[in-house]
Write an enzyme that holds these catalytic residues in place. Structure first.
Site, PDB file in Angstrom:
ATOM      1  N   ASN A 167       3.950  -3.224   4.976  1.00 55.14           N
ATOM      2  CA  ASN A 167       3.588  -3.554   6.354  1.00 55.14           C
ATOM      3  C   ASN A 167       3.761  -5.051   6.562  1.00 55.14           C
ATOM      4  OD1 ASN A 167       2.812  -0.880   6.810  1.00 55.14           O
ATOM      5  ND2 ASN A 167       0.776  -1.261   5.961  1.00 55.14           N
ATOM      6  N   HIS A 221       2.802  -7.276  -0.345  1.00 54.81           N
ATOM      7  CA  HIS A 221       2.458  -6.124  -1.182  1.00 54.81           C
ATOM      8  C   HIS A 221       3.292  -4.936  -0.750  1.00 54.81           C
ATOM      9  CE1 HIS A 221      -0.275  -6.282   2.268  1.00 54.81           C
ATOM     10  NE2 HIS A 221      -0.306  -4.958   2.247  1.00 54.81           N
ATOM     11  N   GLU A 270      -2.551  -6.246   7.135  1.00 51.08           N
ATOM     12  CA  GLU A 270      -3.948  -6.713   7.139  1.00 51.08           C
ATOM     13  C   GLU A 270      -4.184  -7.812   6.109  1.00 51.08           C
ATOM     14  OE1 GLU A 270      -6.782  -3.132   8.244  1.00 51.08           O
ATOM     15  OE2 GLU A 270      -5.366  -2.544   6.686  1.00 51.08           O
ATOM     16  N   VAL A 271      -3.458  -7.748   5.010  1.00 50.03           N
ATOM     17  CA  VAL A 271      -3.599  -8.768   3.969  1.00 50.03           C
ATOM     18  C   VAL A 271      -2.285  -9.539   3.899  1.00 50.03           C
ATOM     19  CG1 VAL A 271      -4.054  -9.224   1.538  1.00 50.03           C
ATOM     20  CG2 VAL A 271      -5.226  -7.328   2.678  1.00 50.03           C
ATOM     21  N   HIS A 301       3.000  -0.872  -0.851  1.00 51.49           N
ATOM     22  CA  HIS A 301       2.184   0.303  -1.118  1.00 51.49           C
ATOM     23  C   HIS A 301       3.086   1.330  -1.803  1.00 51.49           C
ATOM     24  CE1 HIS A 301      -1.052  -0.602   1.981  1.00 51.49           C
ATOM     25  NE2 HIS A 301      -0.074  -1.382   2.414  1.00 51.49           N
TER      26      HIS A 301
HETATM   27  P1  5GP Z   1      -1.851  -3.751   4.673  1.00 53.42           P
HETATM   28  O1  5GP Z   1      -2.461  -3.111   5.871  1.00 53.42           O
HETATM   29  O2  5GP Z   1      -1.986  -5.249   4.715  1.00 53.42           O
HETATM   30  O3  5GP Z   1      -0.454  -3.282   4.418  1.00 53.42           O
HETATM   31  O4  5GP Z   1      -2.663  -3.198   3.436  1.00 53.42           O
HETATM   32  C1  5GP Z   1      -3.689  -3.852   2.783  1.00 53.42           C
HETATM   33  C2  5GP Z   1      -4.270  -2.870   1.808  1.00 53.42           C
HETATM   34  O5  5GP Z   1      -5.159  -3.550   0.951  1.00 53.42           O
HETATM   35  C3  5GP Z   1      -5.081  -1.742   2.474  1.00 53.42           C
HETATM   36  O6  5GP Z   1      -4.500  -0.488   2.136  1.00 53.42           O
HETATM   37  C4  5GP Z   1      -6.489  -1.913   1.906  1.00 53.42           C
HETATM   38  O7  5GP Z   1      -7.122  -0.680   1.648  1.00 53.42           O
HETATM   39  C5  5GP Z   1      -6.233  -2.706   0.647  1.00 53.42           C
HETATM   40  N1  5GP Z   1      -7.327  -3.582   0.276  1.00 53.42           N
HETATM   41  C6  5GP Z   1      -8.009  -4.431   1.085  1.00 53.42           C
HETATM   42  N2  5GP Z   1      -8.936  -5.094   0.397  1.00 53.42           N
HETATM   43  C7  5GP Z   1      -8.833  -4.666  -0.894  1.00 53.42           C
HETATM   44  C8  5GP Z   1      -9.544  -5.003  -2.092  1.00 53.42           C
HETATM   45  O8  5GP Z   1     -10.431  -5.826  -2.124  1.00 53.42           O
HETATM   46  N3  5GP Z   1      -9.140  -4.363  -3.232  1.00 53.42           N
HETATM   47  C9  5GP Z   1      -8.147  -3.434  -3.238  1.00 53.42           C
HETATM   48  N4  5GP Z   1      -7.846  -2.870  -4.407  1.00 53.42           N
HETATM   49  N5  5GP Z   1      -7.460  -3.106  -2.124  1.00 53.42           N
HETATM   50  C10 5GP Z   1      -7.803  -3.714  -0.975  1.00 53.42           C
END
Ligand code: 5GP
Length: 125
Positions: free
Chosen positions: A94, A107, A102-103, A109
């Site tokens: 994403n 990354h 979100e982060v 997935h």
């Molecule tokens: P994004 O929406 O940025 O692609 O995905 C971020 C992912 O990081 C989400 O699927 C969320 O569940 C995961 N995530 C957020 N905080 C943490 C954390 O503290 N530890 C782990 N293992 N995953 C996290």
């Protein structure tokens, strides 16, 4: 959020620094893979580079060749390690606002363990 200005306080940077724990699957000099904290498939792991990159584009522009090779090797190694190569899996990265990132640390997935259906799910109202 700029997609090339890296925020050292993001949650994955803190995981890399060992400030908060993760359920680790794999690690090498340049990458770390761990289980997603709220899995959306029977197998759901996150493959991240250890370097400070916001997105795949940032990574492609700024990471060394060694880091880039290590990242793609890690994704492949983890797929084999999790024994999902035969049945298949989905890779998602994403990116930015419309991608619902979100982060803001690159990354991928890796989701597997069941038939995942079409990529685009119905919009939630
Ligand atoms: P994004 O929406 O940025 O692609 O995905 C971020 C992912 O990081 C989400 O699927 C969320 O569940 C995961 N995530 C957020 N905080 C943490 C954390 O503290 N530890 C782990 N293992 N995953 C996290």
């Amino acid at each position: 959020m700029s997609l090339s200005v890296y925020d050292e306080t993001n949650i994955f940077a803190r995981i890399i620094r060992g400030e908060i724990p993760c359920n680790k699957v794999d690690e090498c000099d340049h990458t770390l893979t761990f289980h997603d904290i709220s899995p959306r498939a029977p197998i759901h792991v996150l493959v991240i580079p250890k370097g400070p990159y916001v997105s795949l584009e940032h990574f492609a522009d700024a990471a060394s060749a060694e880091e880039q090779i290590a990242y793609f090797a890690a994704i492949s190694r983890v797929a084999k390690m999790l024994n999902v190569s035969e049945d298949g899996y989905r890779l998602t990265s994403n990116t930015g606002h419309n991608g619902f990132q979100e982060v803001f640390h690159l990354h991928v997935h890796l989701m597997a363990g069941e038939h995942l259906g079409p990529v685009r799910l119905p919009k939630q109202s």
